[in-house]
Design a protein around this motif. Structure first.
Motif, mmCIF file in Angstrom:
data_model
loop_
_atom_site.group_PDB
_atom_site.id
_atom_site.type_symbol
_atom_site.label_atom_id
_atom_site.label_comp_id
_atom_site.label_asym_id
_atom_site.label_seq_id
_atom_site.Cartn_x
_atom_site.Cartn_y
_atom_site.Cartn_z
ATOM 1 N N ASN A 134 29.758 -6.897 -13.058
ATOM 2 C CA ASN A 134 29.865 -5.546 -12.747
ATOM 3 C C ASN A 134 29.929 -5.021 -11.404
ATOM 4 O OD1 ASN A 134 29.827 -5.395 -15.884
ATOM 5 N ND2 ASN A 134 27.389 -5.120 -15.703
ATOM 6 N N LEU A 135 29.954 -5.837 -10.517
ATOM 7 C CA LEU A 135 29.900 -5.408 -9.086
ATOM 8 C C LEU A 135 31.474 -5.479 -8.457
ATOM 9 C CD1 LEU A 135 26.719 -6.907 -7.558
ATOM 10 C CD2 LEU A 135 27.191 -4.705 -8.668
ATOM 11 N N ILE A 136 31.680 -4.571 -7.661
ATOM 12 C CA ILE A 136 32.826 -4.987 -6.626
ATOM 13 C C ILE A 136 32.274 -4.978 -5.098
ATOM 14 C CG2 ILE A 136 34.916 -3.797 -5.665
ATOM 15 C CD1 ILE A 136 35.278 -2.346 -8.491
ATOM 16 N N ILE A 137 32.702 -6.111 -4.517
ATOM 17 C CA ILE A 137 32.442 -6.230 -3.103
ATOM 18 C C ILE A 137 33.482 -5.994 -2.234
ATOM 19 C CG2 ILE A 137 31.361 -8.215 -1.462
ATOM 20 C CD1 ILE A 137 30.742 -8.531 -5.213
ATOM 21 N N ASP A 138 33.605 -5.297 -1.361
ATOM 22 C CA ASP A 138 34.746 -4.833 -0.372
ATOM 23 C C ASP A 138 34.212 -5.601 0.779
ATOM 24 O OD1 ASP A 138 36.445 -3.954 1.595
ATOM 25 O OD2 ASP A 138 36.478 -1.916 0.303
ATOM 26 N N THR A 139 34.889 -6.655 1.190
ATOM 27 C CA THR A 139 34.497 -7.430 2.399
ATOM 28 C C THR A 139 34.938 -6.895 3.563
ATOM 29 O OG1 THR A 139 36.387 -8.814 2.121
ATOM 30 C CG2 THR A 139 34.606 -9.603 1.063
ATOM 31 N N SER A 140 36.019 -5.977 3.485
ATOM 32 C CA SER A 140 36.582 -5.446 4.865
ATOM 33 C C SER A 140 35.632 -4.133 5.254
ATOM 34 C CB SER A 140 37.953 -4.922 4.598
ATOM 35 O OG SER A 140 37.998 -3.706 3.563
ATOM 36 N N ALA A 141 35.143 -3.342 4.242
ATOM 37 C CA ALA A 141 34.099 -2.352 4.546
ATOM 38 C C ALA A 141 32.638 -2.806 4.476
ATOM 39 C CB ALA A 141 34.404 -1.244 3.596
ATOM 40 N N TYR A 142 32.346 -3.837 4.217
ATOM 41 C CA TYR A 142 30.907 -4.355 3.837
ATOM 42 C C TYR A 142 30.155 -3.289 2.769
ATOM 43 C CZ TYR A 142 30.809 -8.300 7.204
ATOM 44 O OH TYR A 142 30.950 -9.665 7.709
ATOM 45 N N GLU A 195 12.298 -12.981 0.783
ATOM 46 C CA GLU A 195 12.270 -11.379 0.540
ATOM 47 C C GLU A 195 13.666 -10.701 0.574
ATOM 48 O OE1 GLU A 195 10.195 -7.993 0.468
ATOM 49 O OE2 GLU A 195 9.249 -9.998 0.613
ATOM 50 N N HIS A 196 14.410 -11.197 1.038
ATOM 51 C CA HIS A 196 16.024 -10.610 0.850
ATOM 52 C C HIS A 196 16.489 -10.508 -0.413
ATOM 53 C CE1 HIS A 196 15.775 -10.683 5.409
ATOM 54 N NE2 HIS A 196 17.154 -10.113 5.385
ATOM 55 N N ILE A 197 16.076 -11.889 -1.108
ATOM 56 C CA ILE A 197 16.686 -11.887 -2.245
ATOM 57 C C ILE A 197 15.953 -10.864 -3.324
ATOM 58 C CG2 ILE A 197 16.606 -13.370 -4.476
ATOM 59 C CD1 ILE A 197 17.650 -15.512 -2.582
ATOM 60 N N LYS A 198 14.602 -10.694 -3.097
ATOM 61 C CA LYS A 198 13.871 -9.911 -3.854
ATOM 62 C C LYS A 198 14.567 -8.323 -3.778
ATOM 63 C CE LYS A 198 9.435 -10.208 -3.509
ATOM 64 N NZ LYS A 198 8.137 -10.002 -2.887
ATOM 65 N N LYS A 199 14.659 -7.891 -2.611
ATOM 66 C CA LYS A 199 15.403 -6.515 -2.009
ATOM 67 C C LYS A 199 16.572 -6.563 -2.948
ATOM 68 C CE LYS A 199 12.708 -5.925 1.873
ATOM 69 N NZ LYS A 199 12.793 -5.821 3.684
ATOM 70 N N ILE A 200 17.712 -7.748 -2.875
ATOM 71 C CA ILE A 200 18.706 -7.544 -3.399
ATOM 72 C C ILE A 200 18.786 -7.326 -4.783
ATOM 73 C CG2 ILE A 200 20.703 -8.874 -3.867
ATOM 74 C CD1 ILE A 200 20.635 -10.387 -1.074
ATOM 75 N N ARG A 201 17.738 -7.962 -5.524
ATOM 76 C CA ARG A 201 17.745 -7.750 -6.957
ATOM 77 C C ARG A 201 17.225 -6.698 -7.397
ATOM 78 N NH1 ARG A 201 14.316 -13.448 -7.664
ATOM 79 N NH2 ARG A 201 16.053 -14.725 -8.553
ATOM 80 N N ALA A 202 16.313 -5.879 -6.457
ATOM 81 C CA ALA A 202 15.588 -4.743 -6.845
ATOM 82 C C ALA A 202 16.766 -3.437 -6.763
ATOM 83 C CB ALA A 202 14.664 -4.381 -6.081
ATOM 84 N N GLN A 205 19.295 -3.900 -9.665
ATOM 85 C CA GLN A 205 18.669 -3.508 -11.037
ATOM 86 C C GLN A 205 18.654 -2.029 -11.093
ATOM 87 O OE1 GLN A 205 15.172 -5.778 -11.146
ATOM 88 N NE2 GLN A 205 16.270 -7.769 -11.805
ATOM 89 N N LYS A 206 18.448 -1.312 -10.220
ATOM 90 C CA LYS A 206 18.343 0.137 -10.324
ATOM 91 C C LYS A 206 19.746 0.608 -10.820
ATOM 92 C CE LYS A 206 17.063 2.931 -6.743
ATOM 93 N NZ LYS A 206 16.855 3.170 -5.708
ATOM 94 N N TYR A 207 20.863 0.018 -10.615
ATOM 95 C CA TYR A 207 22.156 0.434 -11.008
ATOM 96 C C TYR A 207 22.550 -0.333 -12.431
ATOM 97 C CZ TYR A 207 22.431 2.971 -6.670
ATOM 98 O OH TYR A 207 22.444 3.602 -5.539
#
Length: 226
Positions: A134-142, A195-202, A205-207
């Motif tokens: 369900n995600l869109i990753i824009d590699t040009s705009a980060y 720690e980075h992966i924990k933050k990414i997951r959190a 999951q909010k969305y």
């Protein structure tokens, strides 16, 4: 699809050692023991070439110039020649990297990872956007979006996400992730990955609380559920 590596070196014991190690990593490996044999295999379209310099007949410098007329994939020189002049010459004739013999397999594999990752990212950036569930990753705009909502990620978090999306369903250790995102010459601690992966997951999951993206493989590392 597995990345295809070509090894060009006249020392058969070294080639066998490298080939076995790279095949264990999941690569498809082509082998050539001299320049003419390497040129005959170029139609196989290798994704990366590991090239020795001191070979009978056509040396690595000459071969690199010939290869560059046909393919643009990364070329990593490996050589016992270790002067600044040798390294500069290798880069000037079309090489992308230079590793002195003897080298560790870990360093070789890490440099191969890094160059293939760069090639893959360049290919993805041509399309600018990647889709992961369900995600869109824009590699040009980060930027990362869930539907029309932007999820705020730091630069390193975005780099980790991009690395995972480019390698779906593959398991990576914390050390491999750190080397790919921070670089092999960085001074730091791979435990920061947890720690980075924990933050990414959190943040995700909010969305999107109903979907799992990064899975922990206990005793090994992490993988992106593609």
């Amino acid at each position: 699809m597995r990345s295809k590596i070509m090894l060009v070196d006249d020392e058969k014991d070294i080639v066998t050692f490298m080939r076995d190690s790279l095949e264990d990593e999941g690569y498809q490996v082509l082998v050539a023991y001299h320049g003419e044999e390497a040129l005959r295999q170029l139609p196989e379209q290798p994704d990366l070439i590991v090239l020795d310099i001191m070979m009978p007949g056509m040396d690595g410098y000459q071969l690199c110039e010939e290869i560059r007329q046909h393919v643009s994939c990364p070329i990593l020189f490996v050589s016992a020649k270790n002067t600044e002049h040798d390294r500069i010459k290798g880069l000037m004739v079309g090489g992308d990297d230079y590793i002195e013999k003897p080298f560790s397999l870990k360093e070789l594999k890490t440099r191969i990872y890094a160059h293939l990752r760069r090639e893959q990212r360049n290919a993805y950036k041509a399309y600018h956007r990647m889709h992961a569930k369900n995600l869109i990753i824009d590699t040009s705009a980060y930027e990362v979006f869930y539907q029309d909502k932007k999820i705020p990620f730091t630069y390193r978090e975005f780099e980790i996400i991009t690395f995972f999306v480019m390698h779906p369903n593959q398991v990576f250790t914390k050390e491999q992730i750190y080397e790919q995102v921070w670089g092999i010459d960085s001074f730091g601690d791979s435990t920061t990955i947890t720690e980075h992966i924990k933050k990414i997951r959190a943040k995700i999951q909010k969305y999107d609380p109903s979907t799992s993206y990064i899975t922990t493989v206990w005793g090994v590392g992490y993988k992106w559920e593609g």
